[in-house]
Write a protein that holds these residues in place. Structure first.
Motif, PDB file in Angstrom:
ATOM      1  N   ALA A  35      38.480  39.609  35.276  1.00 39.49           N
ATOM      2  CA  ALA A  35      38.424  37.926  34.032  1.00 39.49           C
ATOM      3  C   ALA A  35      37.184  37.323  35.015  1.00 39.49           C
ATOM      4  O   ALA A  35      36.698  35.657  34.448  1.00 39.49           O
ATOM      5  CB  ALA A  35      40.139  37.612  34.392  1.00 39.49           C
ATOM      6  N   CYS A  38      43.168  41.417  28.551  1.00 40.23           N
ATOM      7  CA  CYS A  38      41.350  41.902  28.520  1.00 40.23           C
ATOM      8  C   CYS A  38      41.696  42.875  28.872  1.00 40.23           C
ATOM      9  O   CYS A  38      42.141  43.846  29.905  1.00 40.23           O
ATOM     10  CB  CYS A  38      40.808  40.815  28.791  1.00 40.23           C
ATOM     11  SG  CYS A  38      40.929  40.403  30.975  1.00 40.23           S
ATOM     12  N   VAL A  79      43.279  34.164  31.090  1.00 42.75           N
ATOM     13  CA  VAL A  79      43.428  35.214  30.309  1.00 42.75           C
ATOM     14  C   VAL A  79      44.459  35.223  31.324  1.00 42.75           C
ATOM     15  O   VAL A  79      44.220  35.339  32.682  1.00 42.75           O
ATOM     16  CB  VAL A  79      42.690  35.600  30.105  1.00 42.75           C
ATOM     17  CG1 VAL A  79      41.933  36.655  31.505  1.00 42.75           C
ATOM     18  CG2 VAL A  79      43.168  36.994  29.484  1.00 42.75           C
ATOM     19  N   SER A 131      37.290  42.015  26.033  1.00 43.38           N
ATOM     20  CA  SER A 131      37.152  42.232  27.036  1.00 43.38           C
ATOM     21  C   SER A 131      36.965  40.051  27.519  1.00 43.38           C
ATOM     22  O   SER A 131      37.769  39.370  26.689  1.00 43.38           O
ATOM     23  CB  SER A 131      35.514  42.205  26.782  1.00 43.38           C
ATOM     24  OG  SER A 131      34.482  41.204  26.852  1.00 43.38           O
ATOM     25  N   ALA A 132      37.333  40.231  28.463  1.00 42.12           N
ATOM     26  CA  ALA A 132      37.002  38.963  29.122  1.00 42.12           C
ATOM     27  C   ALA A 132      36.431  38.206  28.847  1.00 42.12           C
ATOM     28  O   ALA A 132      36.247  37.009  28.698  1.00 42.12           O
ATOM     29  CB  ALA A 132      37.068  38.648  30.669  1.00 42.12           C
ATOM     30  N   LYS A 153      42.052  44.044  35.493  1.00 44.26           N
ATOM     31  CA  LYS A 153      41.962  43.461  34.715  1.00 44.26           C
ATOM     32  C   LYS A 153      41.640  41.355  35.218  1.00 44.26           C
ATOM     33  O   LYS A 153      40.883  41.356  34.700  1.00 44.26           O
ATOM     34  CB  LYS A 153      43.121  43.161  33.958  1.00 44.26           C
ATOM     35  CG  LYS A 153      43.426  44.370  32.743  1.00 44.26           C
ATOM     36  CD  LYS A 153      44.574  44.183  32.092  1.00 44.26           C
ATOM     37  CE  LYS A 153      44.623  45.314  31.336  1.00 44.26           C
ATOM     38  NZ  LYS A 153      44.729  45.550  30.108  1.00 44.26           N
ATOM     39  N   ALA A 203      43.926  36.826  20.346  1.00 44.39           N
ATOM     40  CA  ALA A 203      43.324  36.229  20.178  1.00 44.39           C
ATOM     41  C   ALA A 203      42.753  36.155  19.057  1.00 44.39           C
ATOM     42  O   ALA A 203      41.233  36.148  18.490  1.00 44.39           O
ATOM     43  CB  ALA A 203      42.480  38.379  20.908  1.00 44.39           C
ATOM     44  N   LEU A 234      36.222  36.683  25.602  1.00 47.70           N
ATOM     45  CA  LEU A 234      37.491  35.660  25.031  1.00 47.70           C
ATOM     46  C   LEU A 234      36.444  34.193  26.111  1.00 47.70           C
ATOM     47  O   LEU A 234      36.941  33.555  25.058  1.00 47.70           O
ATOM     48  CB  LEU A 234      38.268  35.659  26.597  1.00 47.70           C
ATOM     49  CG  LEU A 234      39.423  36.919  25.688  1.00 47.70           C
ATOM     50  CD1 LEU A 234      41.250  37.450  26.889  1.00 47.70           C
ATOM     51  CD2 LEU A 234      40.341  36.776  24.299  1.00 47.70           C
ATOM     52  N   GLY A 280      43.285  33.350  26.147  1.00 50.66           N
ATOM     53  CA  GLY A 280      43.919  34.565  25.564  1.00 50.66           C
ATOM     54  C   GLY A 280      45.128  35.335  27.096  1.00 50.66           C
ATOM     55  O   GLY A 280      45.759  34.703  27.848  1.00 50.66           O
TER      56      GLY A 280
END
Ligand code: G3H
Length: 256
Positions: free
Chosen positions: A122, A72, A97, A85-86, A118, A50, A89, A69
């Motif tokens: 995304a 997330c 991700v 967090s998404a 998650k 990250a 990113l 990433g």
């Protein structure tokens, strides 16, 4: 079930907890080594830690290399010390991700439900979710591989997934970082099952979702593994840290 390779392949590198600012030179080298014939044949993605996502995205801007990433949080923001967090990113320039990698499932106790949340995060942030599944050695030896992977898929895939916002990565846990790989017949069996599940859950979209193989992929075995039906690319760990090795794997898709 469709049996050809219906989609453009993706070779994705997961740097895991490796890489300092100096490592960004590898992304520049990847971009430089990605000639027209490779660009025509395959999509390339690098997922650095990250700390490097924003700089990697700047380094890769205007090149064929996308940046992602490695994990997330399910929420967009809030009191979650240490999490990313998404949306963060995406703001840093990521387009993808990875979620549910076996190292996250093992080290952080991530359940299928957490992985699904998650993946939904995304999508909320406009990222492609790369959802990882795969059996342990004990599960394979007990003959439970297909059941385990089927259960992970059923529990982890987010609603509303399409071929544009979902990638599935099959990574046998025992093959990660060990130099061991399943036989091509074993890979074919699992990927065919994943394709059937995707088609049954997502219809036509399921036929075009990319299914990556991951676990000790190297330039020396890439051609064999990536030729297996329903293997639409690779998720590469160790061999993605060096541009030459990563490009050597992607070269399996170069047209003769
Ligand atoms: O995400 C990548 C995989 O865990 C594979 O790692 P590896 O290529 O080092 O075996």
């Amino acid at each position: 079930m469709t049996d050809a390779k219906p989609v453009r392949p993706l070779v994705a590198g997961n740097w895991k907890m490796n890489g300092l600012k100096a490592s960004l030179g590898e992304i520049a080298a990847m971009a430089q080594g990605c000639d027209a014939s490779l660009r025509d044949a395959v999509d390339l993605l690098v997922c650095p830690p990250a700390t490097l996502v924003a700089q990697a995205a700047l380094s890769a801007a205007g090149t064929p290399i996308a940046v992602g990433g490695q994990d997330c949080h399910a929420k967009a923001n809030g009191a979650h010390t240490g999490d990313v967090s998404a949306e963060m990113l995406a703001d840093a320039g990521a387009t993808h991700v990875i979620v549910g990698h076996s190292e996250r499932r093992a080290d952080h106790g991530e359940t299928n439900e957490a992985v699904r949340a998650k993946a939904q995060a995304a999508h909320r942030a406009g990222l492609v979710a790369i959802v990882c599944v795969g059996e342990t050695r004990a599960e394979r030896e007990a003959g439970r591989t297909l059941d385990v992977v089927r259960g992970q898929l059923a529990g982890s895939l987010p609603p509303g997934a399409t071929a544009r916002n979902l990638v599935v990565a099959y990574e046998p846990v025992w093959a990660i970082g060990t130099g061991l790989t399943p036989t091509t017949d074993d890979v074919a069996e699992v990927h065919a099952m994943i394709r059937r599940e995707l088609e049954s859950g997502l219809g036509g979209e399921g036929a075009a979702v990319r299914i990556l193989y991951g676990g000790s992929v190297k330039p020396s075995n890439a051609a064999e593994l990536l030729a297996v039906p329903h293997v639409n690319g690779a998720l590469v760990g160790g061999a993605s840290l060096k541009a030459d090795d990563f490009l050597g794997i992607a070269a399996a898709y170069r047209k003769a």
